[in-house]
Design an enzyme around this catalytic site. Structure first.
Site, mmCIF file in Angstrom:
data_model
loop_
_atom_site.group_PDB
_atom_site.id
_atom_site.type_symbol
_atom_site.label_atom_id
_atom_site.label_comp_id
_atom_site.label_asym_id
_atom_site.label_seq_id
_atom_site.Cartn_x
_atom_site.Cartn_y
_atom_site.Cartn_z
ATOM 1 C CG ASN A 40 -6.547 17.978 -60.627
ATOM 2 O OD1 ASN A 40 -5.793 17.340 -61.364
ATOM 3 N ND2 ASN A 40 -6.111 18.655 -59.586
ATOM 4 C CG HIS A 127 -2.273 13.891 -52.209
ATOM 5 N ND1 HIS A 127 -3.464 13.218 -52.352
ATOM 6 C CD2 HIS A 127 -1.984 14.389 -53.435
ATOM 7 C CE1 HIS A 127 -3.874 13.308 -53.608
ATOM 8 N NE2 HIS A 127 -2.990 14.002 -54.279
ATOM 9 C CD GLU A 173 -1.912 10.436 -53.652
ATOM 10 O OE1 GLU A 173 -2.261 10.576 -54.840
ATOM 11 O OE2 GLU A 173 -0.976 11.079 -53.135
ATOM 12 C CB SER A 177 -1.906 13.583 -57.904
ATOM 13 O OG SER A 177 -0.836 13.754 -56.989
ATOM 14 C CG ASP A 202 -6.267 11.228 -51.083
ATOM 15 O OD1 ASP A 202 -7.315 11.475 -51.697
ATOM 16 O OD2 ASP A 202 -5.393 12.085 -50.859
ATOM 17 C CG HIS A 205 -5.964 12.738 -58.586
ATOM 18 N ND1 HIS A 205 -5.976 13.891 -59.330
ATOM 19 C CD2 HIS A 205 -5.218 13.026 -57.470
ATOM 20 C CE1 HIS A 205 -5.270 14.832 -58.717
ATOM 21 N NE2 HIS A 205 -4.803 14.324 -57.589
ATOM 22 C CE LYS A 235 -7.177 16.640 -56.724
ATOM 23 N NZ LYS A 235 -7.471 17.348 -55.458
#
Length: 380
Positions: A40, A127, A173, A177, A202, A205, A235
């Protein structure tokens, strides 16, 4: 002396591991090797000269490696506080609170903030760290279909009809991911606004990759009274830890009631210094994001025809199906010099084992093209 029940002391563990082996789900640690299509470290900052220099300079000015205690004891260091202020300013948030990892931050958020009588509505693909927080929470948790606004609204309405009177908390998110797709954040905020609820985003990423100077897909959402964002530092920022960006009442409540914050040794002050530099580097070296998006577009053009899901992001999953098939394909790619990892249940649903292809600045277009050619050969 330990008493053995029913044979070997480890019989239950061994049997469970054998069951995982039989289903093709047993995990093992493997060394990094070959072209990086697994990490990541999207912007290639983890080993960058800027971060190396920042850490060396921090050591030279006496910043300690360890914090020596929790933040509420002697572990609170000026580097933590400078990072939190700089991060709040950068993301446009009233405050920020530094945690040792994104897992700890998500777990602390959802186990601490929603109260008994409230409802957490979470995206089906959120997650594992958020699931851990919900498991520890006093609030009820219900799942909404992935990226389905109507599903979020329906779950909330059903809860109200069944007598729910508390506050709803929507947990998502911004960039998923394992799918590589983006959440409809504006619509989700509308649902939260219409129902006197909170939206927890979140940004693990998306931080560093999207938004002005890498402020993420939630850029512009910070500063709203009912929005909480999590910015992972491990990340695209190339470091460790996570920042919860939120109104002061929220971060103060976490300091006073968040067990994951109160009873954890504070993150390394040296790491706080590194994250401070990473935020500066996002602004100073914006060409990194430009190159990453260019690489991601090239990857989509080459991998899309092979079946990879392409959502205009740096994560391109190639769904294979069975776990054993995914791991065999990943093994073939690793032997060919490409570090691609297979993802199996329970991380992803049964029947959707995949290659998670991650595009970073640790490769180039030639390596991306070579990866696509090798996948095509292995799939033929």
């Amino acid at each position: 002396m330990l008493t053995r029940i029913g044979g070997s002391l480890f019989a239950g563990f061994d049997q469970h591991l054998c069951d995982l082996e039989r289903k093709g789900q047993r995990r093992r640690l493997t060394a990094r090797q070959g072209h990086d299509f697994a990490s990541n470290d999207y912007l290639g900052l983890a080993g960058s000269p800027a971060l190396r220099t920042a850490v060396a300079e921090a050591l030279a000015r006496g910043v300690p490696i360890g914090s020596g205690g929790s933040r509420l004891l002697r572990g609170n260091h000026p580097e933590h506080q400078m990072l939190e202020q700089e991060a709040a300013d950068f993301f446009g948030s009233p405050t920020a609170l530094f945690f040792s990892s994104g897992y700890t931050a998500n777990s602390a958020l959802l186990s601490t903030l929603p109260q008994r009588g409230d409802l957490i509505i979470h995206d089906a693909l959120i997650h594992a760290s958020s699931h851990e927080g919900m498991r520890l929470s006093r609030a009820e948790a219900r799942r909404a279909n992935h990226n389905d606004i109507q599903s979020f609204a329906d779950v909330l309405l059903d809860w109200r009809k069944s007598g729910g009177t508390g506050r709803p908390w929507l947990a998502v998110e911004s960039l998923y991911s394992m799918e590589g797709d983006k959440a409809p954040l504006t619509d989700l905020l509308s649902v939260a606004n219409q129902n006197d609820g909170f939206l927890i985003i979140d940004e693990a990423h998306a931080t560093g990759v999207f938004g002005d100077s890498g402020r993420g897909l939630a850029e512009g959402f910070d500063g709203k009274d009912n929005v909480i964002t999590v910015r992972t530092c491990g990340k695209a920022l190339g470091c460790e830890g996570a920042l919860i960006c939120a109104p002061r009442a929220i971060t103060d409540f976490l300091i006073n009631r968040g067990r994951g914050f109160i009873f954890s040794t504070a993150p390394s002050p040296l790491m706080a210094a590194a994250v401070r530099q990473a935020l500066k580097t996002l602004q100073q070296e914006q060409d990194r994001r430009v190159r990453l998006h260019d690489f991601a577009a090239h990857a989509a053009a080459r991998l899309g025809p092979l079946g990879a899901r392409c959502h205009g992001t740096q994560i391109l999953p190639l769904i294979v199906g069975e776990a054993a098939t995914a791991m065999e394909l990943a093994g073939g790619l690793q032997e060919a010099g490409f570090d691609v990892r297979g993802i199996r249940p329970p991380t992803v649903p049964e029947g959707t084992s995949r290659l998670r292809i991650s595009i970073t600045l640790n490769v180039d277009k030639a390596a991306i093209s070579a990866l696509a050619d090798t996948i095509g050969t292995l799939l033929a």
